[in-house]
Design a protein around this motif. Structure first.
Motif, short mmCIF file in Angstrom:
data_model
loop_
_atom_site.label_atom_id
_atom_site.label_comp_id
_atom_site.label_asym_id
_atom_site.label_seq_id
_atom_site.Cartn_x
_atom_site.Cartn_y
_atom_site.Cartn_z
N GLY A 124 35.27 -20.86 18.18
CA GLY A 124 33.90 -20.41 17.94
C GLY A 124 33.82 -19.56 16.69
N ILE A 125 32.62 -19.48 16.14
CA ILE A 125 32.40 -18.71 14.91
C ILE A 125 31.05 -18.03 14.98
CG2 ILE A 125 31.44 -20.71 13.65
CD1 ILE A 125 33.01 -19.64 11.17
N ASP A 126 30.98 -16.79 14.53
CA ASP A 126 29.70 -16.09 14.60
C ASP A 126 28.76 -16.56 13.51
OD1 ASP A 126 30.87 -12.89 13.19
OD2 ASP A 126 30.41 -14.80 12.22
N TRP A 127 27.52 -16.04 13.54
CA TRP A 127 26.48 -16.61 12.67
C TRP A 127 26.79 -16.40 11.19
CZ3 TRP A 127 23.54 -13.55 9.36
CH2 TRP A 127 23.66 -12.17 9.53
N ARG A 128 27.54 -15.35 10.86
CA ARG A 128 27.85 -15.11 9.44
C ARG A 128 29.12 -15.81 9.00
NH1 ARG A 128 28.48 -8.88 8.81
NH2 ARG A 128 29.70 -9.27 10.69
N CYS A 173 29.93 -30.79 12.27
CA CYS A 173 28.73 -30.73 13.11
C CYS A 173 27.56 -30.31 12.22
CB CYS A 173 28.93 -29.73 14.23
SG CYS A 173 27.48 -29.41 15.25
N LEU A 174 26.61 -31.21 12.08
CA LEU A 174 25.43 -30.94 11.26
C LEU A 174 24.28 -30.48 12.16
CD1 LEU A 174 23.95 -31.10 8.53
CD2 LEU A 174 23.40 -33.47 9.11
N GLY A 175 23.71 -29.34 11.81
CA GLY A 175 22.59 -28.82 12.58
C GLY A 175 21.27 -28.99 11.86
N SER A 176 20.23 -29.19 12.63
CA SER A 176 18.90 -29.31 12.04
C SER A 176 18.21 -27.96 12.06
CB SER A 176 18.07 -30.32 12.83
OG SER A 176 17.83 -29.82 14.14
N GLY A 177 17.17 -27.84 11.24
CA GLY A 177 16.35 -26.65 11.31
C GLY A 177 16.76 -25.56 10.36
N ARG A 178 15.79 -24.73 10.01
CA ARG A 178 16.02 -23.66 9.04
C ARG A 178 16.67 -22.44 9.66
NH1 ARG A 178 10.12 -23.06 6.61
NH2 ARG A 178 9.63 -23.41 8.80
N THR A 179 16.79 -22.42 11.00
CA THR A 179 17.34 -21.25 11.66
C THR A 179 18.81 -21.42 12.05
OG1 THR A 179 16.58 -22.04 13.81
CG2 THR A 179 15.10 -20.60 12.56
N PHE A 180 19.45 -22.44 11.53
CA PHE A 180 20.84 -22.72 11.90
C PHE A 180 21.72 -21.51 11.70
CE2 PHE A 180 24.50 -25.34 12.58
CZ PHE A 180 25.47 -24.85 11.73
N SER A 181 21.49 -20.77 10.63
CA SER A 181 22.35 -19.63 10.32
C SER A 181 22.24 -18.50 11.34
CB SER A 181 22.04 -19.10 8.92
OG SER A 181 20.70 -18.64 8.86
N ARG A 182 21.27 -18.54 12.22
CA ARG A 182 21.10 -17.49 13.23
C ARG A 182 21.96 -17.73 14.46
NH1 ARG A 182 14.47 -17.03 13.39
NH2 ARG A 182 14.14 -16.73 11.16
N ASN A 238 26.50 -22.29 6.02
CA ASN A 238 25.10 -22.19 6.45
C ASN A 238 24.13 -22.83 5.45
OD1 ASN A 238 25.70 -20.93 8.87
ND2 ASN A 238 25.49 -18.87 8.03
N ALA A 239 24.52 -22.89 4.20
CA ALA A 239 23.66 -23.56 3.22
C ALA A 239 23.56 -25.06 3.50
CB ALA A 239 24.18 -23.32 1.81
N GLN A 240 24.60 -25.60 4.12
CA GLN A 240 24.65 -27.02 4.47
C GLN A 240 24.37 -27.26 5.94
OE1 GLN A 240 24.99 -29.43 2.15
NE2 GLN A 240 25.10 -27.80 0.59
N ASN A 241 24.07 -26.21 6.69
CA ASN A 241 23.82 -26.33 8.14
C ASN A 241 24.97 -27.03 8.86
OD1 ASN A 241 21.36 -25.10 7.75
ND2 ASN A 241 20.14 -26.71 8.71
#
Length: 123
Positions: free
Chosen positions: A50-54, A22-31, A74-77
């Protein structure tokens, strides 16, 4: 906001493996906490993993525990779902979803959804 696009679904024999992404857009994906859900024909959509933000905390449905593994980069969203020892009852459309806040198994707590990817397991 975040936009999500799943990929990697397909047809696999029972006992086989498949990985979906699953590829996410945006710079805030890691949040975002991320979840995988699935919906089989004539059934309600259900939580899978499910997986938490970290990426430090994970949750799994009992039906997939020990067979599926969720991870994220998170580097690859991107969030992944590695599915092993697949069974015909795993056949469904798999959706990824994102929510701000803590990890949750509840469908209604996820605000952002992808379009889904079909996974079919033949017997």
């Amino acid at each position: 906001q975040v936009q999500l696009v799943e990929s990697g679904g397909g047809l696999v024999q029972a006992g086989g493996s498949l990985s979906i992404s699953c590829l996410g857009s945006g710079r805030t994906f890691s949040r975002y906490a991320m979840g995988w859900f699935r919906q089989a024909p004539r059934k309600e959509r259900e939580f899978v993993a499910g997986i938490d933000w970290r990426g430090a905390g994970t949750l799994y449905a009992d039906s997939v525990k020990g067979r599926f593994t969720i991870s994220r980069d998170n580097a690859q969203n991107t969030v992944y779902l590695q599915m092993n020892s697949l069974k015909p009852e795993d056949t469904a459309v798999y959706y990824c979803a994102a929510r701000q806040g803590i990890l949750s198994t509840q469908l209604y707590e996820y605000a952002y959804w992808g379009q889904g990817t079909q996974v079919t397991v033949s017997s």
